[in-house]
Design an enzyme around this catalytic site. Structure first.
Site, short mmCIF file in Angstrom:
data_model
loop_
_atom_site.label_atom_id
_atom_site.label_comp_id
_atom_site.label_asym_id
_atom_site.label_seq_id
_atom_site.Cartn_x
_atom_site.Cartn_y
_atom_site.Cartn_z
N HIS A 39 -0.72 -12.49 1.60
CA HIS A 39 -0.46 -11.28 0.90
C HIS A 39 0.97 -10.73 0.77
CE1 HIS A 39 -0.85 -6.51 0.58
NE2 HIS A 39 -1.11 -7.00 -0.56
N HIS A 81 6.64 -4.32 -4.74
CA HIS A 81 5.20 -3.81 -4.61
C HIS A 81 5.45 -2.46 -5.07
CE1 HIS A 81 2.09 -1.21 -2.67
NE2 HIS A 81 1.26 -2.14 -3.15
#
Length: 289
Positions: A39, A81
């Site tokens: 991730h 992100h």
């Protein structure tokens, strides 16, 4: 796009789960063992969404990594992100008068000046926010595969077309490479757009839509990728009973699992993949070292 009768035997269930979307090898080689996806790279061990993080994933022996793509003020695709630069860079110090420091309000050259590693550890001081082009070239160098998230597409009109154009220019939309790529988003419209523009791409919808809505989503998405906390074995089995746009059962990648006990629990739901900041921990828990 139809619900099949759920097989009564465990073998049949596993057989259905093992069939993923068009040519992607996102399933692990061993039937019943989920693929482990790093991730934002191996983000427990290096600053997230940086080249250092995907390099760390490669050194740990993981081929699948996940990232997030957004767009700068002058139209450059970058890997980060948050929609703000504040959490993972020193933007407050470099540009103190430009709160709230949104990615879309800074040029690529301005973002390239920022330190995206010191917040994580002094060892990573000077690490930069990569452009998507830089990131893809490092992925290629590392022989990795990519679960690419189009982040906040409502902020960036046309980002789907732009992302696909860049991927195409880098050779990632050639038929022989499509098994190395999955494009996902929380936005239904964004994933539908990607599928319409390039039907051969494997797509994934983030979230856990109601089972009654799955026939609609199965027209344009190959996977349903929920938070692990929203999952049950019954939900995963239900997802697997629907065929996606490429005539194979919908897959399920669960996020974000970072401890051994949860990894074993989620794997017991027969998910196809587990997205984790600690891929080595999950791999060990699943006995797939």
């Amino acid at each position: 796009m139809h619900a099949r009768v759920v097989a009564a035997t465990a073998a049949a269930v596993l057989g259905a789960a093992a069939l993923l979307s068009p040519g992607t090898d996102a399933r692990a080689g061993e039937v019943g063992v989920p693929t482990v996806i790093a991730h934002r790279g191996a983000s427990a061990y290096a600053p997230e969404n940086t080249l250092a993080s995907i390099d760390k994933a490669a050194r740990l022996g993981f081929c699948w990594v996940e990232n997030d793509v957004q767009r700068t003020k002058d139209g450059e695709l970058v890997v980060i992100h948050d929609d703000s630069l504040q959490r993972t860079t020193n933007v407050e110090q470099v540009f103190p008068g430009r709160a709230p420091w949104k990615v879309k309000d800074f040029t690529a050259a301005e973002i390239a000046r920022l330190d995206a590693g010191s917040w994580y550890s002094p060892a990573y001081a000077g690490t930069r926010v990569p452009t998507l082009k830089q990131y893809m070239r490092r992925i290629e160098h590392n022989h990795e595969k990519l679960l690419l998230e189009i982040k906040n597409p409502e902020l960036y009109p046309g980002i789907e077309q732009q992302t696909l154009k860049l991927l195409g220019n880098e050779g990632w939309l050639d038929h022989k490479h499509l098994h190395r790529l999955i494009v996902q988003s929380f936005s239904t419209d964004s994933i539908r757009t990607v599928h319409d523009l390039k039907p051969a791409i494997t797509t994934a919808l983030l979230g856990s839509p109601a089972v009654s809505q799955l026939p609609r989503y199965a027209r344009f998405t190959d996977l349903i990728n929920p938070s692990y906390g929203s999952l049950s074995k019954g939900y995963v089995a239900a997802v697997h009973t629907f065929d996606g746009p490429h005539g194979k059962p919908l897959g399920v990648f669960a996020w974000t699992v970072n401890d051994a006990a949860t990894a074993r629990k989620v794997a017991g739901y027969d998910v196809d993949g587990i997205i984790t900041n600690k891929p080595d921990v999950v791999r060990s828990a699943l006995g797939s070292d």
